[in-house]
Motif scaffolding. Structure first.
Motif, PDB file in Angstrom:
ATOM      1  N   HIS A  40       0.800  -1.218   0.000  1.00 33.87           N
ATOM      2  CA  HIS A  40       0.000   0.000   0.000  1.00 33.87           C
ATOM      3  C   HIS A  40       0.839   1.279   0.000  1.00 33.87           C
ATOM      4  O   HIS A  40       0.280   2.371   0.068  1.00 33.87           O
ATOM      5  CB  HIS A  40      -0.956  -0.020   1.194  1.00 33.87           C
ATOM      6  N   THR A  41       2.162   1.166  -0.138  1.00 33.31           N
ATOM      7  CA  THR A  41       3.009   2.363  -0.091  1.00 33.31           C
ATOM      8  C   THR A  41       2.823   3.269  -1.303  1.00 33.31           C
ATOM      9  O   THR A  41       2.981   4.473  -1.192  1.00 33.31           O
ATOM     10  CB  THR A  41       4.498   1.996   0.027  1.00 33.31           C
ATOM     11  N   ASP A  42       2.472   2.720  -2.461  1.00 34.07           N
ATOM     12  CA  ASP A  42       2.341   3.539  -3.666  1.00 34.07           C
ATOM     13  C   ASP A  42       0.915   4.024  -3.906  1.00 34.07           C
ATOM     14  O   ASP A  42       0.640   4.661  -4.916  1.00 34.07           O
ATOM     15  CB  ASP A  42       2.854   2.774  -4.884  1.00 34.07           C
ATOM     16  N   GLU A  43       0.009   3.768  -2.983  1.00 31.71           N
ATOM     17  CA  GLU A  43      -1.373   4.212  -3.159  1.00 31.71           C
ATOM     18  C   GLU A  43      -1.518   5.687  -2.807  1.00 31.71           C
ATOM     19  O   GLU A  43      -0.807   6.224  -1.975  1.00 31.71           O
ATOM     20  CB  GLU A  43      -2.320   3.376  -2.281  1.00 31.71           C
TER      21      GLU A  43
END
Length: 116
Positions: A19-22
């Motif tokens: 979920h880091t690139d969301e």
């Protein structure tokens, strides 16, 4: 396959990494998700896509939450008018956020297909 991830459930490092690139979801859906439930079919026939969406909706009936569905560009106008839509976005990729009602309505659309 159904998997759960988040604090206290599963591998928290994997949840964080996935979920880091969301984009920041709070402005879109009103909260920042802390857990994820993924429903995966490992199949590619039209019926598999419908069953996956309906199973996801059934899980949401029990636990709540908001579905995050990535979309092809041609699907954006199709889902825009469906019931249960919480938000849509087109940048950096097209996606719809919605309720179980949204998933059921979308699965009834001609040519319905989930993205991988």
């Amino acid at each position: 396959m159904v998997s759960l991830m988040g604090p206290g459930i599963g591998d928290e490092a994997i949840f964080t990494a996935e979920h880091t690139d969301e984009v920041d979801q709070e402005p879109l859906i009103g909260f920042t998700p802390t857990h994820a439930v993924d429903v995966i079919a490992f199949c590619n026939r039209p019926v598999d896509h419908v069953v996956t969406a309906l199973l996801t909706a059934a899980v949401m009936d029990v636990i709540g939450g908001v579905a995050n569905a990535e979309l092809r560009e041609d699907q954006v106008p199709i889902v825009a008018g469906l019931p249960g839509i919480v938000a849509t976005m087109t940048d950096p990729w097209s996606a719809a956020y919605g309720s179980a009602e949204f998933l059921r309505a979308w699965a009834r659309q001609p040519g319905f297909r989930l993205l991988k």
